[in-house]
Design an enzyme around this catalytic site. Sequence first.
Site, PDB file in Angstrom:
ATOM      1  N   LYS A   1       0.811  -1.215   0.000  1.00 24.79           N
ATOM      2  CA  LYS A   1       0.000   0.000   0.000  1.00 24.79           C
ATOM      3  C   LYS A   1       0.849   1.272   0.000  1.00 24.79           C
ATOM      4  O   LYS A   1       0.494   2.258  -0.644  1.00 24.79           O
ATOM      5  CB  LYS A   1      -0.942  -0.014   1.208  1.00 24.79           C
ATOM      6  CG  LYS A   1      -2.051  -1.058   1.133  1.00 24.79           C
ATOM      7  CD  LYS A   1      -2.940  -0.994   2.353  1.00 24.79           C
ATOM      8  CE  LYS A   1      -4.172  -1.868   2.221  1.00 24.79           C
ATOM      9  NZ  LYS A   1      -3.883  -3.277   2.085  1.00 24.79           N
TER      10      LYS A   1
ATOM     11  N   ARG B   1      -6.658  -8.608  -8.560  1.00 26.31           N
ATOM     12  CA  ARG B   1      -7.328  -9.904  -8.671  1.00 26.31           C
ATOM     13  C   ARG B   1      -8.815  -9.662  -8.883  1.00 26.31           C
ATOM     14  O   ARG B   1      -9.278  -8.522  -8.876  1.00 26.31           O
ATOM     15  CB  ARG B   1      -7.136 -10.719  -7.389  1.00 26.31           C
ATOM     16  CG  ARG B   1      -7.555  -9.937  -6.143  1.00 26.31           C
ATOM     17  CD  ARG B   1      -7.542 -10.764  -4.884  1.00 26.31           C
ATOM     18  NE  ARG B   1      -7.686  -9.971  -3.680  1.00 26.31           N
ATOM     19  CZ  ARG B   1      -8.819  -9.476  -3.210  1.00 26.31           C
ATOM     20  NH1 ARG B   1      -9.939  -9.675  -3.887  1.00 26.31           N
ATOM     21  NH2 ARG B   1      -8.865  -8.772  -2.091  1.00 26.31           N
TER      22      ARG B   1
ATOM     23  N   GLU C   1      -3.063   6.392   8.036  1.00 25.00           N
ATOM     24  CA  GLU C   1      -3.859   7.338   7.274  1.00 25.00           C
ATOM     25  C   GLU C   1      -4.729   8.170   8.206  1.00 25.00           C
ATOM     26  O   GLU C   1      -5.114   7.712   9.296  1.00 25.00           O
ATOM     27  CB  GLU C   1      -4.786   6.611   6.293  1.00 25.00           C
ATOM     28  CG  GLU C   1      -4.087   5.909   5.165  1.00 25.00           C
ATOM     29  CD  GLU C   1      -5.066   5.194   4.249  1.00 25.00           C
ATOM     30  OE1 GLU C   1      -4.643   4.769   3.173  1.00 25.00           O
ATOM     31  OE2 GLU C   1      -6.249   5.056   4.626  1.00 25.00           O
TER      32      GLU C   1
END
Length: 671
Positions: free
Chosen positions: A116, A297, A200
């Site tokens: 990430k 995916r 975050e």
Amino acid sequence: MFKSVLVANRGEIACRVFRTARRMGLRTIAVYSEADAAALHVREADAAVLIGPAAARESYLDAAKVLAAAKATGAEAIHPGYGFLSENADFAEAVMAAGIVWIGPQPSSIRAMGLKDAAKKLMIEAGVPVTPGYQGEDQSLETLTAEANRIGFPVLIKAVAGGGGKGMKKVDRAEDFADGLASAQREGQSSFGDPRVLIESYITRPRHIEVQVFGDSHGNVVHLHERDCSLQRRHQKVIEEAPAPGMDQATREAVTAAAVRAAKAVSYQGAGTIEFIADASDGLKADRIWFMEMNTRLQVEHPVTESITGVDLVEWQLRVAAGEPIPLKQEEIPMKGWAMEARLYAEDPAHGFLPSIGRLDHFVMPDDIRVDTGVEQGGEVSQFYDPMIAKLIVHADSREAAAARLADACREVEVWPVRTNAGFLARCLDHPRFVEGDVDTGFIAAEGEGLFTRPVRSEVAAAGAAHRFEEQRRASLTPSDGGVSPWAAYRGDIAGFRVNRSAALMAKIAMNSEVCAASLVEHREGHSTWYDVTALGTVARVAPGGVSPDDLQPGIWVGDDFIRSFETDGSTVLFDDGEAIEFTDWRANATGAGGSASDGGLRAPMPGKIVAAPAKAGDVVTKGQPIVVLEAMKMEHALTAPFDGVVAEFNVAVGDQVVDGAVLAVVKAAD
């Protein structure tokens, strides 16, 4: 086009891929662990290979064993499904090096988007807006704490290799940061082999918006519109829908264009999803939507996109992997109607959503909607894997119609003795806020207990009481063990019934292991028998032993209401609005069922490993305070104090493996 495909996965997604592969004339190959030897996906495949013990790290996560199975069966292609090895770039490379077609993106794309922190840096370079936060290499407690303070609480800690809510923790206060960080790092290490995290800023009214993208080897990238996955519990998606409610065309164009830029930045091939977080405090606006991550995916929720576009995404995956271009141009991809999906989990909302495992003695799904599942009646829900047992998918002309149909479908679910979240799903879908589209990721937490449980309807209690009376009367008239019906304890001779006469009886029954007093008056006229039953303060007229007029399903008539039933050894199970309610003779439960926290005992809800011990013997604790943390089914489960008191016993240590029902600790109530 290749002639055979091995699915390196299990359960629902393996069955889903096999369905399309069979339609395309491909030979299907399954892999399975010892725990899945009798699983549905194994029987549905043309060939199946045992790859190891139940533990995923020794079977489904063992890349060498999966690749060996492909070589042994002559598989020409491998589809990874989702989870397990689906986003493992090393595995993708090994598959391609073996001369087998990899049905997924290039390993370089997986690596670029797999972490990430690195993905966010790449998106900034590509001009895709990202959430403010920290993605640095320094993972020391001191640096992470300082960055969290800089960003400002609340913050969201995320495992850099994470997904599916694993390794993700919201922290509201600085004093709780160290504990939240440790938990996220443990889950990251356990689930992904990587304890690193990013931090975050936590958006106070977040909505989860994602865009389905698709690329091919010819340089084409398209999107298949957006999905809204905001209805979540503990960062796990519960209900997904497409399109996103409240999104205007200008915002849609901005978000989908950003998603296509993100995919092109990594030369993406195959099916992928760009996930965004939106600040919904003032509606959906393009300048308040930020990139979160990319899933390289197929997603669990792909059926809602299939429903509004008419596209079989698995077929596209197979064709693109075989070198074909994307079948449709961007302007040819439709968006018709509204679709919703509910994830049916084997878990118990009434008891903290603890996973429920065991044999599926009764498993009935709605028959007029799409149901994707990897289990069936007589199968087993294992402790070793994710507890999702089915996906219920509907499509309608409008959002309101889709929500109503999906709620009805959830109410029709019948599963026993494994508990499910079907009733909880129906209540979420019926909630006025959800119906209005007023949903963010905090919806479930904000609405609270009213969604988790619902009192048993008095009509259902009456039906259960009448059915237990019927069973006990039969047992007392033809005794096998010398026992007497509990109803007779209040009347004397249970055999004293006479034709065309009525008799009043009273008794206690057990309803979900709780005592329920009931009284009953029998009425007979000719060959008909019915009862007036008083339970939970309401009188209901009950006709037991009936069948539904549509499908001859066994059940009980209460007035004009038909309640479906299932008979098991010594009990009656009634299904009402997605809930399963068990009725038994109270005497069988008089000593208590065990496992309740009412006595202060904290018992393991399933086998697992102790990963943390926030308390110890002698500690003074308050209601809801974590006492011991158990890892099972790939998630951590905190067992908390049932009331204010003192930890009188602490019977485990970190690292211990415990069995289902083991008493881990005992809390003594405060004087």
